[in-house]
Design an enzyme around this catalytic site. Structure first.
Site, PDB file in Angstrom:
ATOM      1  N   GLY B  42       0.604  -0.438   0.225  1.00  0.00           N
ATOM      2  CA  GLY B  42       0.507   0.331   0.232  1.00  0.00           C
ATOM      3  C   GLY B  42       0.837   1.079  -0.211  1.00  0.00           C
ATOM      4  O   GLY B  42       2.522   0.895   1.037  1.00  0.00           O
ATOM      5  N   GLY B  44      -0.728   4.237   0.160  1.00  0.00           N
ATOM      6  CA  GLY B  44      -1.372   5.916  -0.100  1.00  0.00           C
ATOM      7  C   GLY B  44      -0.734   6.447   1.255  1.00  0.00           C
ATOM      8  O   GLY B  44       0.486   6.185   1.549  1.00  0.00           O
ATOM      9  N   HIS B 268     -20.984   9.084   5.153  1.00  0.00           N
ATOM     10  CA  HIS B 268     -21.062  11.062   5.911  1.00  0.00           C
ATOM     11  C   HIS B 268     -22.016  11.117   4.833  1.00  0.00           C
ATOM     12  O   HIS B 268     -22.802  11.411   4.305  1.00  0.00           O
ATOM     13  CB  HIS B 268     -20.034  10.667   4.184  1.00  0.00           C
ATOM     14  CG  HIS B 268     -19.096  12.315   4.331  1.00  0.00           C
ATOM     15  ND1 HIS B 268     -20.014  13.145   4.164  1.00  0.00           N
ATOM     16  CD2 HIS B 268     -18.003  12.398   5.121  1.00  0.00           C
ATOM     17  CE1 HIS B 268     -19.063  14.235   5.226  1.00  0.00           C
ATOM     18  NE2 HIS B 268     -17.353  14.094   5.199  1.00  0.00           N
ATOM     19  N   ARG B 332     -20.776  12.847  11.975  1.00  0.00           N
ATOM     20  CA  ARG B 332     -21.574  12.458  10.997  1.00  0.00           C
ATOM     21  C   ARG B 332     -22.687  11.939  10.916  1.00  0.00           C
ATOM     22  O   ARG B 332     -23.275  11.959  10.190  1.00  0.00           O
ATOM     23  CB  ARG B 332     -20.386  12.356  10.337  1.00  0.00           C
ATOM     24  CG  ARG B 332     -18.987  12.789  10.162  1.00  0.00           C
ATOM     25  CD  ARG B 332     -18.102  11.906   9.409  1.00  0.00           C
ATOM     26  NE  ARG B 332     -17.194  13.121   8.791  1.00  0.00           N
ATOM     27  CZ  ARG B 332     -15.795  12.799   8.375  1.00  0.00           C
ATOM     28  NH1 ARG B 332     -15.239  11.586   7.764  1.00  0.00           N
ATOM     29  NH2 ARG B 332     -15.431  14.021   7.825  1.00  0.00           N
ATOM     30  N   HIS B 403     -18.281   5.770   3.414  1.00  0.00           N
ATOM     31  CA  HIS B 403     -16.579   7.081   3.254  1.00  0.00           C
ATOM     32  C   HIS B 403     -16.170   6.445   4.027  1.00  0.00           C
ATOM     33  O   HIS B 403     -14.911   6.081   3.249  1.00  0.00           O
ATOM     34  CB  HIS B 403     -18.024   7.569   4.031  1.00  0.00           C
ATOM     35  CG  HIS B 403     -16.693   9.374   3.699  1.00  0.00           C
ATOM     36  ND1 HIS B 403     -15.675   9.546   2.818  1.00  0.00           N
ATOM     37  CD2 HIS B 403     -15.857   9.505   5.268  1.00  0.00           C
ATOM     38  CE1 HIS B 403     -14.870  10.344   2.880  1.00  0.00           C
ATOM     39  NE2 HIS B 403     -15.053  10.702   4.379  1.00  0.00           N
ATOM     40  N   GLU B 427      -6.287   3.433   7.522  1.00  0.00           N
ATOM     41  CA  GLU B 427      -7.885   2.860   7.694  1.00  0.00           C
ATOM     42  C   GLU B 427      -7.938   1.550   7.597  1.00  0.00           C
ATOM     43  O   GLU B 427      -8.766   0.441   7.660  1.00  0.00           O
ATOM     44  CB  GLU B 427      -8.401   3.418   5.997  1.00  0.00           C
ATOM     45  CG  GLU B 427     -10.389   3.488   6.143  1.00  0.00           C
ATOM     46  CD  GLU B 427     -10.714   3.817   5.076  1.00  0.00           C
ATOM     47  OE1 GLU B 427      -9.651   5.116   4.621  1.00  0.00           O
ATOM     48  OE2 GLU B 427     -11.952   3.348   5.703  1.00  0.00           O
ATOM     49  N   ARG B 437     -15.777   7.626  13.375  1.00  0.00           N
ATOM     50  CA  ARG B 437     -14.788   8.790  13.107  1.00  0.00           C
ATOM     51  C   ARG B 437     -14.707   9.934  13.040  1.00  0.00           C
ATOM     52  O   ARG B 437     -15.573  10.418  12.356  1.00  0.00           O
ATOM     53  CB  ARG B 437     -13.888   8.605  11.795  1.00  0.00           C
ATOM     54  CG  ARG B 437     -12.005   9.235  11.539  1.00  0.00           C
ATOM     55  CD  ARG B 437     -11.766   8.410  10.442  1.00  0.00           C
ATOM     56  NE  ARG B 437     -12.214   8.954   8.923  1.00  0.00           N
ATOM     57  CZ  ARG B 437     -12.626  10.076   8.228  1.00  0.00           C
ATOM     58  NH1 ARG B 437     -11.840  11.070   8.933  1.00  0.00           N
ATOM     59  NH2 ARG B 437     -13.256  10.102   7.124  1.00  0.00           N
ATOM     60  N   LEU B 443      -6.820  11.446   8.048  1.00  0.00           N
ATOM     61  CA  LEU B 443      -5.127  11.454   7.481  1.00  0.00           C
ATOM     62  C   LEU B 443      -4.149  11.575   7.961  1.00  0.00           C
ATOM     63  O   LEU B 443      -3.003  11.492   8.202  1.00  0.00           O
ATOM     64  CB  LEU B 443      -5.289  13.111   6.418  1.00  0.00           C
ATOM     65  CG  LEU B 443      -6.322  12.852   5.979  1.00  0.00           C
ATOM     66  CD1 LEU B 443      -6.291  14.499   4.975  1.00  0.00           C
ATOM     67  CD2 LEU B 443      -5.963  12.002   4.566  1.00  0.00           C
TER      68      LEU B 443
END
Ligand SMILES: Cc1cc2nc3c(=O)[nH]c(=O)nc-3n(C[C@H](O)[C@H](O)[C@H](O)COP(=O)(O)OP(=O)(O)OC[C@H]3O[C@@H](n4cnc5c(N)ncnc54)[C@H](O)[C@@H]3O)c2cc1C
Ligand code: SF4
Ligand code: FES
Lengths: 257, 639
Positions: B42, B44, B268, B332, B403, B427, B437, B443
């Site tokens: 990964g 990311g 979301h 959210r 989301h 994640e 969250r 991030l």
């Protein structure tokens, strides 16, 4: 409620990197004009699979215009003719019933076709590897607010940094030049105070790596017209200026050491 | 069978745990670091940050990603921002407050010590990113700007226009490419990990398929780090990138790694409503829009007038009405459920009556159009491109969408799973967000794990391996795994059924959204489980994957991923069924007080970690009890 379109697609099919490519024609009927261009291709692919025909290979990921994966040349224009729009953000409401649409991969010497509409753009990574970074190890950073960056400078750096690395600029260029991408990447860092220490070294290394893979820029400006982020041509001018300076400065530094 | 789950949280006061832990961790001497081979899957935020940092330290790193370049990972799409407890605004923020907000926001289902560490290193992340040249927004004086974001009362969110994830990922990617150029990291793109190899009780490598050539290869390492993202695409329609999937984590689960809290999924509130069957994904509109936009629906069910024709008295600003102190900025899950309620009542807006308005009229009148453009321009343009509506003239339409997934592979305080040597970052792990969250925290967590946690904890694990035999691919576990992966690939091509992979994925998504989505109940979950199982059987015997295994074949790639989504979907529903409470993103209709979630701390203040026990057998549920020594559980109230 959405309208529906009947379209004729002429699509580039190529079985592999070394295979001979060809155009195939498909009728795309009853496409909702609310669909995105890639959703239209999804529908076509579903139908092809239904007819036991291999679906068209094309790449996408975010479908939000930010990852730079989607890469179709639509009616001769990388990402299509809509200004400032990546392929995935193009919607069918921009087309009309009965349209003929030609779909090809991004074409450039540095981007070999892998299959159908998918190309290999790893040459762009080689440019970054050459110097598209600020050398700071994890943990070695000073307090973030210690160096003020004027808002105008931060904004200009951000304008350059917005590049999504899609390569449309290269595909649009008659010489397959990589200037707009490279300029955006170099100037993002060269504009910032953090980027000054390596400015000249970075500029020379990135430009020279670019020249290994890409053609030369003759100031056509097609790159900017195709760019989904509308990266300014001014960055190319700044890059040229920095490159000339870099040659001189780097030579001086070398002769001193 | 797994024994007791040890979180390995260090002793001592909360504020000192991480510092003490780092001090007492074993170190690998610089000359020995290059003897260790670390596999990172990964690229990311979490993976790129970890690979770069480990490379800088001198380890030999092999990085795998199925993307064509590390730059394109799903992290790139994050819009809103990243939290950091800098207190630059002097509005009372602190590490403690970020810690407190995150534990509370997670509805008391996260491990306190992990969250505290996250809040501590949040400040270092901002420093690191700025030093790399991430062009965060600045004030006129040249200092960093902050905004308040999704459910917090302080301004601690750093942002780079609406492209924060992109800029942070480009920062991590640039650090990574520097290590590639120095030869410390070997970059393998278009390489999909399809199995974890566990040899002699330790994670010892991975089996990877080159998606262009179809070649299947094995790679050995002293440790394996998975930073492979979340599993939101089990719902088919989500805001996740199209290629995001659970396969890496799921294959590790099948090799013994526990999967924790799969039912904690985040919906979301501010996404563009779906338009039709062809819809391929949903687009998020950053919730920073909720800072200036007001959410409303008409009071009447039969409203037919255009939005600007509806008088003030006939509008229901339902969040402001029900939650006077947080208003449109409630977390959210609360915002999403309330939107669902009004749409279910028949007061939805838009052609399919499947959205609510997010209205900027007042903000435009107050601050002027240029100010709003400056704040949100690229988002508003994106909205117009997708819907054909201009948000400066007509209110935007939004609706909740899947989301983010808080659940993931179980890890201890060191981010190591129960399989020794398997670390899970970003994640893909279950760690820091509990049942919900907060905005701008993913991030932060991905980068915390990658830059500041894993480099220490992985080193400490490796220190013990010094002098021991290095894992190598001649071990029978590697050959077995290669054979299995090769057979599976052939298997999909030989089914020769009648329906496409996408067809099954879409149908699975509908079941998940209908019964395992925003609100869940026992009969619905049971129905979902039986439907998933039946559809999965049909998928395995009737899917049509054309072409061959030795060229780029996207249907073939997707077939394996969707197969894993089926198994995960089943576990997700079961986890939701067994968690007889409502907490965070998990809302059980049986456990509510007039729409407000009822948590059951007595019976469910634990992590549910599921153990794979073999094909066709139900997983076994293990518990890690959670204790709250600092932030004492209370009912979340945003009224
Ligand atoms: C639209 C959107 C907006 C968001 N906005 C915000 C925000 O404003 N603030 C915030 O904090 N969070 C935000 N998030 C959440 C956040 O972006 C993600 O949670 C985070 O970026 C995940 O990072 P990651 O490194 O864990 O995984 P990812 O970025 O998903 O990376 C996964 C990587 O793993 C690789 N991979 C996966 N499986 C395999 C495999 N089998 N083999 C090889 N490689 C594999 C992929 O290629 C990729 O490189 C947003 C999310 C979305 C969807
Ligand atoms: S400059 Fe524009 S066209 Fe070129 S890679 Fe960047 S975003 Fe794409
Ligand atoms: S798919 Fe990401 S930019 Fe188009």
């Amino acid at each position: 409620m959405s309208k529906h379109l009947n379209l004729t697609l002429k699509v580039w099919r190529q079985d592999g990197p070394d295979a001979q490519g060809r155009f195939e024609t498909y009728e795309a009927r009853g496409i909702a004009d609310d669909a995105s261009f890639l959703e239209m291709l999804d529908v076509v692919n579903e139908r092809l699979i239904g007819e036991n025909k291999e679906p068209i290979t094309f790449e996408s990921d975010c479908r939000e215009g930010i990852c730079g994966t989607c890469s179709l040349t639509i009616n001769g224009m990388p990402h299509g003719k809509e200004k400032g729009t990546a392929t995935c953000q193009l919607h069918m409401r921009k087309f009309s019933d009965g349209d003929h649409i030609t779909i090809e991969p991004f074409r450039a010497r540095a981007f070999p076709v892998i299959r159908d509409l998918a190309v290999d753009r790893s040459a762009l990574d080689r440019i970054i590897e050459a110097g598209g970074f600020i050398s700071v190890n994890t943990g070695a950073a000073p307090e973030a607010n210690i160096t003020p960056v004027p808002k105008s400078v931060a904004d200009a750096a951000m304008d350059a940094a917005a590049c999504i690395g899609c390569g449309a600029c290269v595909a649009a260029c008659p010489n397959s030049a990589g200037q707009l991408f490279t300029a955006a990447k170099v100037q993002h860092l060269n504009l910032l105070p953090q980027g000054q220490a390596e400015r000249w070294k970075r500029t020379e290394a990135m430009v020279e790596t670019m020249e290994e893979y890409f053609g030369s820029c003759t100031n056509h400006g097609e790159c900017h017209d195709a760019c989904p982020k509308e990266i300014s041509l001014d960055f190319i001018a700044y890059l040229n200026r920095d490159y000339i300076k870099a040659k001189v400065k780097n030579r001086k530094l070398a002769s001193q050491s | 069978m797994i024994g007791e789950l040890k979180s390995n949280v260090p002793a001592g006061p909360m504020e000192d745990k991480w510092t003490n832990h780092k001090f007492s961790s074993k170190l690998v001497n610089p000359n020995n670091k290059r003897k260790f081979n670390v596999i990172v899957v990964g690229s990311g935020l979490a993976g790129a940050a970890a690979a770069a940092s480990l490379g800088e330290l001198g380890y030999k790193v092999q990085l795998f990603t199925f993307h064509d370049t590390p730059r394109r990972a799903h992290s790139i799409a994050a819009q809103g921002g990243i939290n950091g407890a800098k207190n630059y605004k002097n509005d009372g923020d602190s590490v403690h407050r970020l810690f407190y907000d995150t534990v509370k926001g997670g509805d008391y289902r996260a491990r306190e010590a992990n969250v505290h560490r996250l809040a501590e290193v949040s400040v270092n992340i901002i420093d690191q990113a700025v030093a790399q040249g991430v062009p965060f927004a600045r004030e006129y004086g040249g200092r960093l700007d902050n905004r308040s974001f999704g459910g917090t009362q302080v301004s601690r969110t750093f942002y780079a226009r609406g492209q924060t994830g992109q800029q942070l990922l480009l920062g991590a990617y640039s650090a990574l490419m520097r290590q590639v150029s120095l030869g410390h990291v070997e970059l393998n793109v278009r390489s999909e990990m399809l199995d974890l190899v566990v040899a002699d009780g330790r994670a010892s490598g991975v089996v990877v398929r080159n998606v262009v050539t179809g070649q299947v290869t094995a790679h050995a390492g002293h440790a394996v780090l998975l930073a492979t993202g979340g599993y939101g695409n089990v719902y088919y329609l989500s805001t996740n990138a199209k290629m995001s999937n659970v396969t890496a984590a799921w294959r590790a689960h099948r090799r013994g790694a526990l999967f924790a809290n799969p039912c904690y999924t985040q919906i979301h509130p501010t996404c563009i409503p779906a338009s039709d069957e062809f819809q391929s994904k949903l687009t998020l509109m950053s919730e920073s829009l909720r800072n200036d936009g007001r959410i409303w629906v008409p009071t009447s069910h039969d409203e037919t007038r255009a939005a600007d024709q509806i008088p003030e008295a006939e509008r229901d600003y339902f969040l402001e009405r029900k939650y006077p102190s947080f208003g449109n900025l409630v977390p959210r899950d609360v915002a999403s459920r309330n939107a669902k309620t009004v749409v279910d009542e028949g007061r939805g807006v838009g052609p399919l009556k499947n959205g609510v308005f997010l209205d900027f009229a007042e903000a435009i009148a107050r601050d002027g159009r240029p100010a709003i453009e400056d704040r949100y321009d690229n988002l508003l343009q994106m909205y117009e491109r997708i819907t054909g509506d201009d948000p400066f003239r007509v209110p935007m339409r939004i609706y909740p969408a899947v989301h983010y997934t808080m659940g993931g592979l179980w890890v201890d305080y060191n981010l190591m799973s129960n399989v020794p040597g398997l670390f899970v970052l970003g994640e893909a792990n279950f760690s820091d967000h509990g049942a919900n969250r907060l905005g701008a925290s993913a991030l932060m967590q991905g980068l915390a794990d990658g830059y500041f946690v894993a480099p220490y904890t992985v080193g400490s694990y490796l220190a013990d391996l010094l002098g021991k035999k290095a894992p190598d691919t001649t071990h029978p576990a590697f050959t077995e795994s290669i054979d299995q992966v090769t057979d599976q690939t052939k298997q999909w091509l030989s089914v020769k059924g009648t329906k496409s992979v996408d067809h099954y994925h879409r149908e699975l998504g509908k079941i998940m959204w209908e019964h395992v989505g925003m609100a869940r109940n026992q009969p619905g979950l049971e129905k979902a489980m039986s439907e998933i199982s039946a559809l999965h059987d049909e998928f395995r015997t009737n899917v049509r994957v054309l072409g061959s295994g030795d060229t780029l074949n996207q249907s073939l790639e997707k077939a394996g991923r969707v197969d894993d989504f089926f198994e995960l979907g089943m576990l997700l529903a079961r986890d939701a069924l067994e968690r007889e409470e409502s907490c965070g993103g998990h809302f059980r209709e049986e456990h509510q007080d007039d729409g407000e979630a009822l948590r059951d701390d007595e019976n469910f203040a634990h992590v549910a970690a599921w153990e794979w026990t073999g094909d066709g057998k139900p997983q076994v549920r293990h518990k890690e009890e959670l204790t709250f020594d600092v932030v004492h559980p209370s009912t979340r109230s945003y009224k």
